[in-house]
Write a protein that holds these residues in place. Structure first.
Motif, PDB file in Angstrom:
ATOM      1  N   MET A 130      -2.994  13.336   3.633  1.00 56.59           N
ATOM      2  CA  MET A 130      -2.894  11.875   3.507  1.00 56.59           C
ATOM      3  C   MET A 130      -1.820  11.320   4.433  1.00 56.59           C
ATOM      4  O   MET A 130      -1.986  10.248   5.014  1.00 56.59           O
ATOM      5  CB  MET A 130      -2.615  11.475   2.059  1.00 56.59           C
ATOM      6  CG  MET A 130      -3.770  11.664   1.115  1.00 56.59           C
ATOM      7  SD  MET A 130      -3.299  11.227  -0.558  1.00 56.59           S
ATOM      8  CE  MET A 130      -4.579  10.086  -0.970  1.00 56.59           C
ATOM      9  N   HIS A 131      -0.716  12.061   4.576  1.00 54.40           N
ATOM     10  CA  HIS A 131       0.363  11.620   5.455  1.00 54.40           C
ATOM     11  C   HIS A 131      -0.068  11.691   6.917  1.00 54.40           C
ATOM     12  O   HIS A 131       0.292  10.829   7.714  1.00 54.40           O
ATOM     13  CB  HIS A 131       1.619  12.458   5.216  1.00 54.40           C
ATOM     14  CG  HIS A 131       2.761  12.105   6.130  1.00 54.40           C
ATOM     15  ND1 HIS A 131       3.374  10.880   6.094  1.00 54.40           N
ATOM     16  CD2 HIS A 131       3.377  12.812   7.103  1.00 54.40           C
ATOM     17  CE1 HIS A 131       4.335  10.856   7.005  1.00 54.40           C
ATOM     18  NE2 HIS A 131       4.349  12.015   7.634  1.00 54.40           N
ATOM     19  N   ILE A 172      -3.203  12.320  -7.363  1.00 54.49           N
ATOM     20  CA  ILE A 172      -2.737  11.661  -6.145  1.00 54.49           C
ATOM     21  C   ILE A 172      -3.784  10.633  -5.728  1.00 54.49           C
ATOM     22  O   ILE A 172      -4.984  10.885  -5.803  1.00 54.49           O
ATOM     23  CB  ILE A 172      -2.462  12.695  -5.033  1.00 54.49           C
ATOM     24  CG1 ILE A 172      -1.803  12.032  -3.837  1.00 54.49           C
ATOM     25  CG2 ILE A 172      -3.708  13.441  -4.638  1.00 54.49           C
ATOM     26  CD1 ILE A 172      -1.225  13.017  -2.837  1.00 54.49           C
ATOM     27  N   GLU A 173      -3.299   9.451  -5.343  1.00 53.05           N
ATOM     28  CA  GLU A 173      -4.207   8.381  -4.919  1.00 53.05           C
ATOM     29  C   GLU A 173      -3.460   7.393  -4.035  1.00 53.05           C
ATOM     30  O   GLU A 173      -2.233   7.372  -4.010  1.00 53.05           O
ATOM     31  CB  GLU A 173      -4.807   7.666  -6.125  1.00 53.05           C
ATOM     32  CG  GLU A 173      -3.791   6.949  -6.990  1.00 53.05           C
ATOM     33  CD  GLU A 173      -4.413   6.252  -8.187  1.00 53.05           C
ATOM     34  OE1 GLU A 173      -5.316   5.423  -8.000  1.00 53.05           O
ATOM     35  OE2 GLU A 173      -3.985   6.555  -9.310  1.00 53.05           O
ATOM     36  N   VAL A 174      -4.205   6.592  -3.315  1.00 55.43           N
ATOM     37  CA  VAL A 174      -3.631   5.523  -2.507  1.00 55.43           C
ATOM     38  C   VAL A 174      -3.854   4.221  -3.262  1.00 55.43           C
ATOM     39  O   VAL A 174      -4.974   3.905  -3.648  1.00 55.43           O
ATOM     40  CB  VAL A 174      -4.275   5.460  -1.110  1.00 55.43           C
ATOM     41  CG1 VAL A 174      -3.737   4.274  -0.330  1.00 55.43           C
ATOM     42  CG2 VAL A 174      -4.025   6.744  -0.348  1.00 55.43           C
ATOM     43  N   VAL A 200       5.609   7.084  -0.305  1.00 55.11           N
ATOM     44  CA  VAL A 200       5.131   7.841  -1.461  1.00 55.11           C
ATOM     45  C   VAL A 200       5.884   7.369  -2.696  1.00 55.11           C
ATOM     46  O   VAL A 200       7.114   7.259  -2.684  1.00 55.11           O
ATOM     47  CB  VAL A 200       5.337   9.362  -1.246  1.00 55.11           C
ATOM     48  CG1 VAL A 200       5.001  10.137  -2.505  1.00 55.11           C
ATOM     49  CG2 VAL A 200       4.484   9.855  -0.092  1.00 55.11           C
ATOM     50  N   THR A 225       0.855  -1.182   0.000  1.00 61.03           N
ATOM     51  CA  THR A 225       0.000   0.000   0.000  1.00 61.03           C
ATOM     52  C   THR A 225       0.889   1.229   0.000  1.00 61.03           C
ATOM     53  O   THR A 225       1.823   1.322   0.799  1.00 61.03           O
ATOM     54  CB  THR A 225      -0.903   0.015   1.254  1.00 61.03           C
ATOM     55  OG1 THR A 225      -1.618  -1.221   1.308  1.00 61.03           O
ATOM     56  CG2 THR A 225      -1.886   1.151   1.191  1.00 61.03           C
ATOM     57  N   TYR A 226       0.607   2.162  -0.902  1.00 62.82           N
ATOM     58  CA  TYR A 226       1.424   3.376  -0.995  1.00 62.82           C
ATOM     59  C   TYR A 226       0.610   4.502  -1.603  1.00 62.82           C
ATOM     60  O   TYR A 226      -0.432   4.276  -2.211  1.00 62.82           O
ATOM     61  CB  TYR A 226       2.703   3.127  -1.812  1.00 62.82           C
ATOM     62  CG  TYR A 226       2.456   2.628  -3.220  1.00 62.82           C
ATOM     63  CD1 TYR A 226       2.342   3.524  -4.275  1.00 62.82           C
ATOM     64  CD2 TYR A 226       2.352   1.275  -3.486  1.00 62.82           C
ATOM     65  CE1 TYR A 226       2.114   3.082  -5.564  1.00 62.82           C
ATOM     66  CE2 TYR A 226       2.117   0.811  -4.774  1.00 62.82           C
ATOM     67  CZ  TYR A 226       2.003   1.717  -5.807  1.00 62.82           C
ATOM     68  OH  TYR A 226       1.767   1.282  -7.081  1.00 62.82           O
ATOM     69  N   ILE A 227       1.116   5.717  -1.418  1.00 62.06           N
ATOM     70  CA  ILE A 227       0.507   6.904  -2.025  1.00 62.06           C
ATOM     71  C   ILE A 227       1.213   7.140  -3.353  1.00 62.06           C
ATOM     72  O   ILE A 227       2.441   7.261  -3.388  1.00 62.06           O
ATOM     73  CB  ILE A 227       0.663   8.138  -1.112  1.00 62.06           C
ATOM     74  CG1 ILE A 227       0.004   7.896   0.237  1.00 62.06           C
ATOM     75  CG2 ILE A 227       0.094   9.382  -1.784  1.00 62.06           C
ATOM     76  CD1 ILE A 227       0.315   8.961   1.273  1.00 62.06           C
ATOM     77  N   GLU A 228       0.446   7.186  -4.439  1.00 62.46           N
ATOM     78  CA  GLU A 228       1.052   7.436  -5.746  1.00 62.46           C
ATOM     79  C   GLU A 228       0.754   8.860  -6.182  1.00 62.46           C
ATOM     80  O   GLU A 228      -0.399   9.298  -6.171  1.00 62.46           O
ATOM     81  CB  GLU A 228       0.535   6.477  -6.806  1.00 62.46           C
ATOM     82  CG  GLU A 228       1.225   6.707  -8.142  1.00 62.46           C
ATOM     83  CD  GLU A 228       0.691   5.830  -9.266  1.00 62.46           C
ATOM     84  OE1 GLU A 228       1.506   5.410 -10.086  1.00 62.46           O
ATOM     85  OE2 GLU A 228      -0.516   5.586  -9.313  1.00 62.46           O
ATOM     86  N   LEU A 269      -1.144  15.911   0.036  1.00 60.25           N
ATOM     87  CA  LEU A 269      -0.129  14.963   0.495  1.00 60.25           C
ATOM     88  C   LEU A 269       0.037  15.065   2.004  1.00 60.25           C
ATOM     89  O   LEU A 269       0.182  14.051   2.697  1.00 60.25           O
ATOM     90  CB  LEU A 269       1.194  15.228  -0.234  1.00 60.25           C
ATOM     91  CG  LEU A 269       2.298  14.202  -0.120  1.00 60.25           C
ATOM     92  CD1 LEU A 269       1.836  12.849  -0.639  1.00 60.25           C
ATOM     93  CD2 LEU A 269       3.527  14.645  -0.880  1.00 60.25           C
TER      94      LEU A 269
END
Length: 142
Positions: A100-101, A74-76, A109, A60-63, A97
């Motif tokens: 989300m963080h 921006i999406e997860v 990220v 799982t990561y933030i793109e 960002l």
């Protein structure tokens, strides 16, 4: 006496020019050395570092997807994906960002930038992520 007058007529002239033959020999030796040494190093070759794939990519990561027209998405990504959101400028992207963080600080990220985007834009996003306290920032490649 006639012998002394003959001797007086044969005065020696000193040569005033430089003898260049030894200099030509030295220059030819140097020329041969440079001709032999020139093919040994190729100045057009750049020694780039190689980037290997990480052993375990995060699940799982933030793109952050950067587009050339200064827009970004921006999406997860992962098991519980979040719908992608398009940001009009870099300020909105940084604010999103940050939120989300704050919601999940353990997520890394991943930045995927278009091939035609400026290098400076990617560096600015990496710097902004580091300022927000995100320690794991990666670049997506093909």
């Amino acid at each position: 006496m006639s012998g002394s007058t003959m001797r007086g007529g044969r005065t020696r002239k000193f040569k005033s020019e430089i003898n260049v033959v030894p200099y030509i020999d030295v220059m030819l030796v140097l020329l041969v050395i440079f001709m032999v040494a020139a093919p040994l190093n190729d100045p057009s070759v750049i020694n780039l570092p190689s980037a290997g794939k990480s052993a375990l990519p995060p699940s799982t990561y933030i793109e952050v997807a950067l587009k050339p027209n200064a827009k970004a998405t921006i999406e997860v990504k992962g098991p519980s994906p979040v719908k992608p959101q398009t940001m009009a400028d870099r300020g909105q992207l940084t604010q999103k960002l940050q939120s989300m963080h704050d919601a999940s600080p353990e997520l890394p990220v991943m930045i995927s930038a278009d091939k035609d985007i400026k290098y400076d834009d990617v560096i600015q996003i990496i710097a902004a992520a580091k300022k927000l306290g995100i320690t794991r920032v990666g670049l997506a490649t093909k």
